[in-house]
Scaffold this motif. Structure first.
Motif, short mmCIF file in Angstrom:
data_model
loop_
_atom_site.label_atom_id
_atom_site.label_comp_id
_atom_site.label_asym_id
_atom_site.label_seq_id
_atom_site.Cartn_x
_atom_site.Cartn_y
_atom_site.Cartn_z
N THR A 193 0.81 -1.23 0.00
CA THR A 193 0.00 0.00 0.00
C THR A 193 0.84 1.28 0.00
O THR A 193 0.28 2.36 -0.17
CB THR A 193 -0.93 0.02 1.23
N LYS A 194 2.14 1.16 0.18
CA LYS A 194 2.97 2.37 0.24
C LYS A 194 3.00 3.08 -1.12
O LYS A 194 3.04 2.45 -2.17
CB LYS A 194 4.41 2.01 0.64
N LYS A 195 2.96 4.40 -1.05
CA LYS A 195 3.07 5.19 -2.29
C LYS A 195 4.52 5.12 -2.77
O LYS A 195 5.44 5.53 -2.08
CB LYS A 195 2.66 6.63 -2.02
N LEU A 196 4.69 4.60 -3.97
CA LEU A 196 6.03 4.32 -4.49
C LEU A 196 6.60 5.46 -5.33
O LEU A 196 7.77 5.44 -5.68
CB LEU A 196 6.01 3.04 -5.32
N GLY A 197 5.77 6.41 -5.69
CA GLY A 197 6.22 7.49 -6.56
C GLY A 197 5.99 7.18 -8.03
O GLY A 197 6.26 8.02 -8.90
N TYR A 198 5.52 5.97 -8.31
CA TYR A 198 5.13 5.59 -9.66
C TYR A 198 3.93 4.66 -9.53
O TYR A 198 3.63 4.16 -8.44
CB TYR A 198 6.27 4.90 -10.42
N SER A 199 3.24 4.42 -10.61
CA SER A 199 2.06 3.55 -10.59
C SER A 199 2.41 2.21 -11.21
O SER A 199 2.74 2.14 -12.39
CB SER A 199 0.90 4.21 -11.34
N LYS A 200 2.34 1.16 -10.41
CA LYS A 200 2.70 -0.17 -10.89
C LYS A 200 1.51 -0.96 -11.42
O LYS A 200 1.67 -2.02 -12.03
CB LYS A 200 3.37 -0.97 -9.76
N ASP A 201 0.32 -0.45 -11.18
CA ASP A 201 -0.89 -1.16 -11.61
C ASP A 201 -1.21 -0.88 -13.07
O ASP A 201 -0.95 0.21 -13.59
CB ASP A 201 -2.07 -0.77 -10.73
N GLN A 202 -1.80 -1.86 -13.73
CA GLN A 202 -2.25 -1.75 -15.12
C GLN A 202 -1.10 -1.47 -16.10
O GLN A 202 -1.27 -0.81 -17.12
CB GLN A 202 -3.31 -0.65 -15.27
N VAL A 203 0.10 -1.97 -15.76
CA VAL A 203 1.25 -1.81 -16.65
C VAL A 203 1.69 -3.19 -17.16
O VAL A 203 2.10 -4.05 -16.38
CB VAL A 203 2.43 -1.11 -15.95
N LEU A 204 1.58 -3.38 -18.45
CA LEU A 204 1.97 -4.62 -19.11
C LEU A 204 3.40 -4.47 -19.61
O LEU A 204 3.74 -3.46 -20.23
CB LEU A 204 1.03 -4.91 -20.27
N ILE A 205 4.25 -5.46 -19.33
CA ILE A 205 5.65 -5.41 -19.75
C ILE A 205 5.91 -6.53 -20.76
O ILE A 205 5.66 -7.70 -20.47
CB ILE A 205 6.59 -5.56 -18.54
#
Length: 809
Positions: free
Chosen positions: A465-477
């Protein structure tokens, strides 16, 4: 005599089936848990021990402090290995590995590629250091010729089946032809190098001949001659530093090694034994993620505790039946039986119970092993063929039987015949204290495991739940983007046009596990080594910041409207702070290449991006920079909240159209993020499993002691009921003393758990505080469990007809 002991013991076990079941079940749970953890510990300690002369093989580690950053590396400079071999006869052999990431691999006659994740360059001396048998190939010539390779037996079957692989050609990344010169046995799974299946001749790697003492990229292994002490040999590193590294520092930085040290910077080389790497090394550039000795210690202690509370449970259940066995002891003593015979009888019963428990424990452990392997990410097998295993098991059964049965044997055999035959069972005050102490020990362990589980899961929730400074959700690699070759940018642009795609970026650098590269930067006009800063340099494109949802602190991102952005740089807040820039935008910095040319690149700061966690939360946020440069390893695609499977299918269709024959591999960024903390998740799951087991065993012990107390106070309860005591009064009377013991266990266990978990949390630069409510919750849970356990016996005793309990008076 022994036959008589065994016969009586068997009769007693059969006569008291429920008591025997409780004893065997409790002890079996403890033994099964101990057995599983022991197999885990042995498995962890066995890494890299299969190599002959493993005790003489060491790896060189590098510790560097420069430019406000501390780097702990598993790699060393390219010239170090053979310089040491040339200068010091104490070395029998040296070898280097240069891990080179993943490659697309196919047979020359095929158009379909397969992906190999861990491909490494290796010196021809690799097999002089490591005793890995060759199935095919000439050991004296292997890896000496350019563009030759050694593959594992696993890969030989994968690519060539039953064909002879020697002389065959494998094509790497569609343009490099390598000839198979050797096939080696699969490197044992219990090795930190187990993922190495493909070794390329080091002669092709120009970096390996650069004689660059500043570029640390090579895993360096030394094999000491017999009788040479690693600690003594380590002292030679200072000479190497002064003789070689010092001249490089002077040439590049314009300062001596001692001047560099005075400013707080340093370079150190140390040796780590090969057999310690798996458990004692967590450095940058490891071949693969290693384990942690801390978890081995934790689980070993848990195993001892679980076995201890199982033995305690046995003792409490045995003493709980003391009133039933008292008359037996009195009669046998009256008929002339010696105390030593009685002790022998009770110990025989205990050992017999222990053997039955061991048999049941093995069945439980064998049945639970697949689940345990899944939790621990292991492939542990039961060593049924090992004579040592069975010998240790039998000795353990005897030892556990003696330890668990010794106190009941002493306790029961000490009864005075006259008193017990009159119905007055002796109540030894010291024995009561010991039984109470055993209950406290049982619940102390349970409380510690409950608190430990709570802290681990709270930390994992904090990470999620920590705010990471970037959004990791909905990112396909999309992996292996270099397979697209010249079509990489076109693919990225085509993907961006799909209806469910917000944006896409082409890079090899992401905040989740991906490429990393440290460079040395200086502010404009300040080339003194004390002004240098060690900073990550990430090659990105125009859409990187948008796709990862990064925030700008000041300045701007890269923009296509400005051609000069090709010499621009974006730094994070941490870098601006280390560089001492109050207003970084417009400032110029130099990127020192640290190669034989001593060249440098000049950049203008375009903007400052807000700090984001580009590494694990175990580490503080360091200095990071981003530049516009070609980097085609990965395609990151930010999706809209819609039909993900459909979008993935559309991306795959584009891939097959633009890169036919190339494997399509993808993952989601949040999955990569979760994998960073997979070991902690496994530890949490194992912890809660053993916490539940400890509670079950502890409840059995408490059940036994409550039965013992109720049995001892039967007549007192009868008298109280005759005088008007209610059921609730009786239950409160019998439960109160046990609650005191549980409260004491909470008081003792809580600070121990706090100390242990606080030490564990120190591995994370960003972590939760251990909140008071965790201890309160663990305490309340323990009290509730104790109440439920004790109340059964208490209510049973309270409901007993007082006439029955008093009629013997």
């Amino acid at each position: 005599m022994l036959q008589n002991y065994l016969k009586i013991a068997w009769r007693n076990l059969r006569k008291h089936k429920f008591y025997s079941f409780l004893n065997i079940f409790g002890l079996s749970l403890g033994l099964a848990s101990c057995l599983l953890i022991t197999l885990y510990v042995i498995d962890e300690l066995s890494y890299d021990r299969s190599f002959s002369d493993a005790d003489r093989i060491h790896r060189v580690n590098s510790d560097i402090r420069f430019g406000g950053a501390d780097m702990k590396l598993a790699v060393a400079p390219d010239p170090l290995a053979f310089t040491l071999f040339k200068d010091y006869p104490q070395l029998e052999a040296v070898a280097r590995l240069r891990e080179d990431g993943s490659y697309l691999v196919r047979r020359k006659s095929s158009t379909e590629n397969l992906r190999e994740d861990v491909v490494s360059y290796a010196d021809s001396t690799f097999f002089d250091v490591f005793s890995i048998p060759l199935i095919a190939g000439d050991a004296k010539r292997i890896l000496r010729e350019p563009f030759t390779m050694v593959i594992s037996e696993r890969l030989a079957k994968k690519y060539f089946g039953s064909e002879n692989p020697i002389g065959q050609i494998l094509v790497l990344d569609n343009n490099l032809n390598y000839t198979v010169a050797g096939v080696m046995e699969n490197i044992p799974e219990h090795s930190h190098m187990s993922k190495l299946n493909m070794l390329l001749a080091m002669t092709v790697n120009s970096e390996s001949r650069a004689d660059n003492w500043g570029s640390h990229n090579f895993l360096t292994y030394l094999k000491l001659r017999k009788g040479v002490s690693a600690a003594q040999f380590e002292k030679n590193f200072e000479t190497i530093l002064q003789k070689y590294t010092g001249s490089w520092v002077k040439q590049i930085m314009g300062a001596t090694l001692n001047e560099m040290r005075k400013s707080g910077s340093y370079i150190k080389y140390t040796l780590i034994p090969l057999t310690d790497i798996h458990l004692h090394s967590d450095r940058k550039a490891e071949i693969s993620a290693n384990s942690n000795i801390q978890y081995v210690y934790i689980f070993a202690v848990v195993a001892i505790f679980l076995l201890g509370i199982a033995c305690v449970n046995f003792m409490n259940l045995a003493t709980a039946r003391s009133a039933n066995r008292a008359k037996e002891v009195g009669v046998r003593k009256a008929l002339g039986s010696k105390r030593s015979y009685l002790m022998g009888q009770f110990l025989t019963e205990a050992i017999m119970l222990s053997f039955f428990s061991l048999l049941f424990a093995m069945i439980l452990a064998y049945a639970a092993l697949p689940l345990f392997n899944n939790l621990a990410n292991k492939q542990i097998g039961f060593p049924f063929e090992s004579v040592m295993f069975w010998s240790i098991a039998l000795v353990t059964a005897v030892v556990v039987g003696v330890l668990a049965g010794s106190y009941p044997a002493f306790f029961l055999s000490a009864f005075t015949p006259l008193k017990v035959l009159r119905g007055a069972v002796e109540q030894d005050g010291k024995g009561g204290y010991l039984r109470n102490a055993l209950v406290v020990f049982q619940f102390m362990v349970s409380v510690m495991l409950i608190i430990g589980t709570g802290v681990i899961y709270n930390q994992l929730n904090y990470i999620q739940t920590k705010k990471l400074g970037y959004s990791k959700d909905q990112v396909l690699i999309i992996k292996n983007a270099y397979a697209l070759d010249t079509k990489a940018r076109a693919f990225k642009d085509e993907v961006a046009q799909l209806p469910n795609v917000q944006s896409s970026t082409l890079t090899s650098f992401l905040p989740t596990p991906s490429s990393r590269t440290d460079n040395t930067f200086f502010p404009e006009g300040e080339m003194q080594q004390e002004k240098g800063i060690s900073m990550q340099r990430w090659a990105v494109d125009y859409d990187y910041i948008k796709t990862l949802d990064l925030s700008m602190k000041s300045g701007r991102s890269f923009e296509k409207e400005f051609p000069s952005d090709s010499s621009g740089i974006i730094i994070n807040e941490a870098a601006a702070k280390i560089l001492g820039f109050k207003d970084p935008v417009g400032k110029r910095i130099y990127d020192l290449l640290m190669d034989s040319t001593n060249s440098k690149r000049t950049y203008t700061v375009l903007g400052v991006v807000k700090d984001f966690h580009f590494e694990s939360l175990r580490k503080n946020i360091g200095a990071l920079s981003m530049v516009l440069d070609r980097s085609y390893g990965l395609v990151a695609i930010r999706l809209k909240a819609a039909n993900y499977p459909q979008t993935v299918a559309q991306v795959e269709a584009l891939w097959k159209q633009m890169a036919p024959g190339q494997p399509f591999n993808y993952r989601f960024m949040d999955e990569d993020f979760d994998n960073e903390y997979r070991s902690e998740q496994r530890v949490g799951q194992i912890f809660i499993t053993f916490a539940i087991i400890s509670i079950i065993i502890g409840c059995l012990g408490l059940f036994g002691l409550s039965a013992y107390t109720a049995e001892r106070r039967t007549k007192e309860i009868g008298v109280r009921k005759v005088l008007g005591a209610s059921v609730s009064n009786i239950v409160t009377l019998l439960s109160r003393d046990f609650l005191k013991l549980v409260l004491l266990s909470i008081i003792i266990g809580s600070p121990i758990a706090w100390y242990a978990m606080n030490a564990w949390l120190k591995d994370f630069a960003y972590h939760v505080d251990i909140a008071w409510w965790m201890f309160a919750a663990a305490g309340l849970l323990s009290i509730l469990i104790a109440l439920l356990t004790v109340s059964f016996q208490s209510i049973k005793a309270a409901l007993m007809n007082p006439v029955k309990s008093l009629k013997s008076e």
